[in-house]
Design a protein around this motif. Sequence first.
Motif, PDB file in Angstrom:
ATOM      1  N   ARG A  53       0.532   2.171  -2.938  1.00 47.51           N
ATOM      2  CA  ARG A  53       0.379   3.015  -1.746  1.00 47.51           C
ATOM      3  C   ARG A  53      -1.049   3.018  -1.218  1.00 47.51           C
ATOM      4  NH1 ARG A  53       4.098   8.267  -3.145  1.00 47.51           N
ATOM      5  NH2 ARG A  53       6.038   7.107  -3.277  1.00 47.51           N
ATOM      6  N   GLU A  54      -2.000   3.065  -2.099  1.00 49.18           N
ATOM      7  CA  GLU A  54      -3.405   3.099  -1.663  1.00 49.18           C
ATOM      8  C   GLU A  54      -3.781   1.797  -0.953  1.00 49.18           C
ATOM      9  OE1 GLU A  54      -7.040   4.855  -1.012  1.00 49.18           O
ATOM     10  OE2 GLU A  54      -5.235   5.774  -1.832  1.00 49.18           O
ATOM     11  N   LEU A  74      -1.659  -0.256   0.530  1.00 52.16           N
ATOM     12  CA  LEU A  74      -0.907  -0.284   1.784  1.00 52.16           C
ATOM     13  C   LEU A  74      -1.616   0.543   2.855  1.00 52.16           C
ATOM     14  CD1 LEU A  74       2.763   0.020   0.496  1.00 52.16           C
ATOM     15  CD2 LEU A  74       1.783  -1.891   1.773  1.00 52.16           C
ATOM     16  N   ARG A  75      -2.088   1.733   2.459  1.00 48.79           N
ATOM     17  CA  ARG A  75      -2.799   2.595   3.399  1.00 48.79           C
ATOM     18  C   ARG A  75      -4.099   1.927   3.869  1.00 48.79           C
ATOM     19  NH1 ARG A  75      -6.576   6.194   3.239  1.00 48.79           N
ATOM     20  NH2 ARG A  75      -6.817   6.367   1.004  1.00 48.79           N
ATOM     21  N   ALA A 134      -3.328  -0.949   6.242  1.00 49.73           N
ATOM     22  CA  ALA A 134      -2.951  -0.426   7.565  1.00 49.73           C
ATOM     23  C   ALA A 134      -4.190   0.032   8.332  1.00 49.73           C
ATOM     24  CB  ALA A 134      -1.956   0.717   7.410  1.00 49.73           C
ATOM     25  N   ARG A 135      -5.131   0.659   7.645  1.00 50.05           N
ATOM     26  CA  ARG A 135      -6.372   1.134   8.288  1.00 50.05           C
ATOM     27  C   ARG A 135      -7.204  -0.051   8.781  1.00 50.05           C
ATOM     28  NH1 ARG A 135      -8.766   4.618  11.241  1.00 50.05           N
ATOM     29  NH2 ARG A 135     -10.831   5.267  10.573  1.00 50.05           N
TER      30      ARG A 135
END
Length: 148
Positions: free
Chosen positions: A14-15, A17-18, A21-22
């Motif tokens: 998740r980290e 992926l985040r 995306a950023r």
Amino acid sequence: MSLFGHSGFVGNDRELLRLAARVSELNHLLDAVRRHVPQELASSCVSVAWGPEQVLLVGVRSSAAAARLRVAAPQLRDALNAAGWQASAIRPRVQVALQQEKSRINKDLRLSDSACAAFEQLADTLDAGPLRDAVATLVAHQQQRKTR
């Protein structure tokens, strides 16, 4: 292999992926900045980041580019706001590391043989004076560098 797929580098973390995306969002914003500034300034815009109070920080290669961006900032802010990016202000930030890198690169520039020949021909057509002396010095310096 997709960056966001199961078999990609990011996988299901998740980290990551985040973060991916950023990075993608900031790259899209940088592209938008480059599209809305004068063409000769676009290549000097190298990064973007959001500062406090929705201030868009734009990393540029030189203080000259920063000055030009300050002049273009109101129109850029309006264009970005119209495109959906809500910036209260635009502030350029000179990337000092890029300036130092660039100066090292410029010191290593060498003229091609055809360029040296063209400058030699130019020197022959100029009247005696400081310009002719400068062109002759340039040619001599380039020829000396080729023998090293």
